[in-house]
Design a protein around this motif. Sequence first.
Motif, PDB file in Angstrom:
ATOM      1  N   UNK A   1       0.827  -1.208   0.000  1.00 14.80           N
ATOM      2  CA  UNK A   1       0.000   0.000   0.000  1.00 14.80           C
ATOM      3  C   UNK A   1       0.865   1.264   0.000  1.00 14.80           C
ATOM      4  N   UNK A   2       1.898   1.281   0.821  1.00 13.96           N
ATOM      5  CA  UNK A   2       2.771   2.451   0.884  1.00 13.96           C
ATOM      6  C   UNK A   2       3.606   2.591  -0.382  1.00 13.96           C
ATOM      7  N   UNK A   3       4.047   1.464  -0.945  1.00 16.17           N
ATOM      8  CA  UNK A   3       4.810   1.507  -2.193  1.00 16.17           C
ATOM      9  C   UNK A   3       3.959   2.115  -3.314  1.00 16.17           C
ATOM     10  N   UNK A   4       2.763   1.586  -3.497  1.00 12.73           N
ATOM     11  CA  UNK A   4       1.876   2.058  -4.572  1.00 12.73           C
ATOM     12  C   UNK A   4       1.529   3.528  -4.367  1.00 12.73           C
ATOM     13  N   UNK A   5       1.191   3.912  -3.150  1.00 12.79           N
ATOM     14  CA  UNK A   5       0.838   5.306  -2.878  1.00 12.79           C
ATOM     15  C   UNK A   5       2.014   6.238  -3.159  1.00 12.79           C
TER      16      UNK A   5
ATOM     17  N   UNK B   1      -0.710  -5.276  -8.387  1.00  9.87           N
ATOM     18  CA  UNK B   1      -0.314  -4.021  -9.045  1.00  9.87           C
ATOM     19  C   UNK B   1       1.163  -3.747  -8.840  1.00  9.87           C
ATOM     20  N   UNK B   2       1.622  -3.948  -7.631  1.00 10.82           N
ATOM     21  CA  UNK B   2       3.037  -3.717  -7.343  1.00 10.82           C
ATOM     22  C   UNK B   2       3.919  -4.686  -8.122  1.00 10.82           C
ATOM     23  N   UNK B   3       3.536  -5.943  -8.138  1.00  9.95           N
ATOM     24  CA  UNK B   3       4.330  -6.958  -8.838  1.00  9.95           C
ATOM     25  C   UNK B   3       4.415  -6.649 -10.334  1.00  9.95           C
TER      26      UNK B   3
ATOM     27  N   UNK C   1       9.585  -1.745 -14.057  1.00  4.40           N
ATOM     28  CA  UNK C   1       9.942  -0.334 -13.980  1.00  4.40           C
ATOM     29  C   UNK C   1      11.406  -0.173 -13.594  1.00  4.40           C
ATOM     30  N   UNK C   2      11.847  -0.961 -12.622  1.00  2.00           N
ATOM     31  CA  UNK C   2      13.245  -0.863 -12.174  1.00  2.00           C
ATOM     32  C   UNK C   2      14.215  -1.297 -13.270  1.00  2.00           C
ATOM     33  N   UNK C   3      13.878  -2.357 -13.999  1.00  2.00           N
ATOM     34  CA  UNK C   3      14.751  -2.792 -15.100  1.00  2.00           C
ATOM     35  C   UNK C   3      14.829  -1.711 -16.183  1.00  2.00           C
ATOM     36  N   UNK C   4      13.685  -1.145 -16.538  1.00  2.00           N
ATOM     37  CA  UNK C   4      13.669  -0.085 -17.555  1.00  2.00           C
ATOM     38  C   UNK C   4      14.435   1.140 -17.065  1.00  2.00           C
ATOM     39  N   UNK C   5      14.298   1.480 -15.798  1.00  3.88           N
ATOM     40  CA  UNK C   5      15.028   2.627 -15.267  1.00  3.88           C
ATOM     41  C   UNK C   5      16.526   2.379 -15.296  1.00  3.88           C
ATOM     42  N   UNK C   6      16.953   1.156 -15.041  1.00  2.78           N
ATOM     43  CA  UNK C   6      18.383   0.837 -15.124  1.00  2.78           C
ATOM     44  C   UNK C   6      18.902   1.043 -16.547  1.00  2.78           C
TER      45      UNK C   6
END
Length: 174
Positions: free
Chosen positions: A47-51, A135-137, A143-148
Motif C-alpha cells: 500500500x505504501x509503495x503504490x501510494x 499491481x506492485x508486482x 519499472x526498475x529494469x527499464x530505469x536501469x
Amino acid sequence: MTADALPEITSKDPVLVVATLGTGLMAGLYLAFDVGVMPVLARREDERFVAAMRRVNDALDDDTAFGALFLGVFMATGAAARRLARAHRSDAARLARAATVLYGLSVVVSLCVNLPLNRRLRTATCTSAAALAASRKAYEGPWRRANAVRTTACLGALTLLGATARRRTAVRTQ
C-alpha cells in the motif's frame, strides 16, 4: 584539458554545454531512483509503495520543467552534433551523434515502458491486499529494469558528451 579550455567551450558552443549538463541531470535523476528511491520503497508494504509511486509519478507528470528538460536534452544533444558536423569537427560530431542515440534510447524506454507502467499503476484498482500486491508486482520489477536501462544510457551519453567537449577543445587549443 587546460583551465583555459572550459571558457572556450562555454562561449563557443553553449549547446554542447546545455546538452552535457542536461544529460548529467537526467542521469542523476535516474540513478537516484536506482540507488535511493526504489531500494527504500522496496522495503515498504504494498500500500505504501503504490501510494508513494503514484505521488512521485503525479508530481513529475505535472512538472513542466521536468518535461522541458527531458525532451530539451534530446534536442540539445542532436543540435550539438549537427553544429559540430557543420563546423567540420567530424570526430566530435560522431561522439555527439552517438550520445544522441544513447539519450534517445532513454527517451524511448521512458515513453514505451516507464510511462505506460506509471499510467497502469495510477489507474489500477487497489481495493484489496491482493490487488495491491498484483499491481506492485506488475509494476516494480519492469519499472526498475527499464530505469536501469535509462540510467545506463544517460551515463553513456554523458561520457560521450564529455569526450566530445574534450575532443572539441583539443582541436581548438592545438
